[in-house]
Motif scaffolding. Structure first.
Motif: not given
Length: 213
Positions: A66-68, A75-76, A178-183, A212-213
């Motif tokens: 879910p955190e992803i 997007p879910d 959307a910003d994908m730097t986290g992924l 996911v941290a």
């Protein structure tokens, strides 16, 4: 178990994801040239089946964390879940390219299982046999195009380029994605995590991806 895993992950027939990809069909996979062709590889070694089942389920579970979707701007949706399952398999694939023959065989069987599920879903929808190979070729181009693009960025440790590639695939029709730097950061961390996984874990189908941290 593999036969239902992808439909459980996506929540609807997997064929629907094929209509949204941006990677041209037939794209050559330069990063993994030996893996480019998948058709005709839908075969299993009986002694690997339980291992493949276990590993495929673990990758599917990782793609559904879910955190992803809550924190990394994925997007879910059906397509979002396809992208994440592809990423999970790509990460596993990259780890096992340096494995012994047994690990590489397991990785190929897992990817074959993914495509076999797609093939089955297409046929369930009543698509004519003559159309199935064309549809499968399109999906193969999508998957291997992502494998090549992500590998190019990860091989050089370029998180920014990886984030751009993720934006292009996950938000193909959005002017302000959307910003994908986290992924991208999670993928880099996952690759580091996988690099430390010993071979005996690979050969038993017990690899997990980090939270996911």
């Amino acid at each position: 178990m593999i036969g239902i895993a992808i439909r459980a992950c996506f929540g609807k027939p997997a064929f629907e994801i094929m209509q949204q990809g941006q990677t041209p069909a037939g794209m050559k996979n330069e990063a993994f040239p030996e893996k480019t062709m998948i058709f005709g590889l839908f075969r299993k070694k009986n002694n690997n089946q339980a291992i493949v089942d276990r590993q495929y389920a673990a990758l599917t579970a990782a793609a559904r964390m879910p955190e992803i979707y809550e924190r990394l701007n994925v997007p879910d949706t059906v397509m979002g879940r396809f992208e994440m399952l592809s990423i999970a398999m790509i990460l596993f694939f990259r780890r096992t390219r340096a494995s012994a023959t047994s690990g590489q065989e397991i990785a190929q069987e897992i990817v074959d299982a993914f495509f076999q599920d797609i093939d089955y879903s297409i046929r369930e929808l009543g698509i004519g046999d003559n159309s199935v190979p064309k549809r499968m070729k399109k999906l193969a181009g999508m998957f291997y195009g992502r494998l090549e693009a992500y590998s190019k960025a990860m091989d050089t440790g370029d998180a920014e380029a990886l984030a751009v590639a993720l934006q292009r695939n996950i938000y193909p029709e959005t002017s302000a994605p959307a910003d994908m730097t986290g992924l991208a950061g999670w993928m880099m961390a996952a690759e580091s995590h996988l690099s430390a996984v010993p071979e005996e874990v690979i050969t038993t189908g017990s690899v997990t991806l980090p939270a996911v941290a």
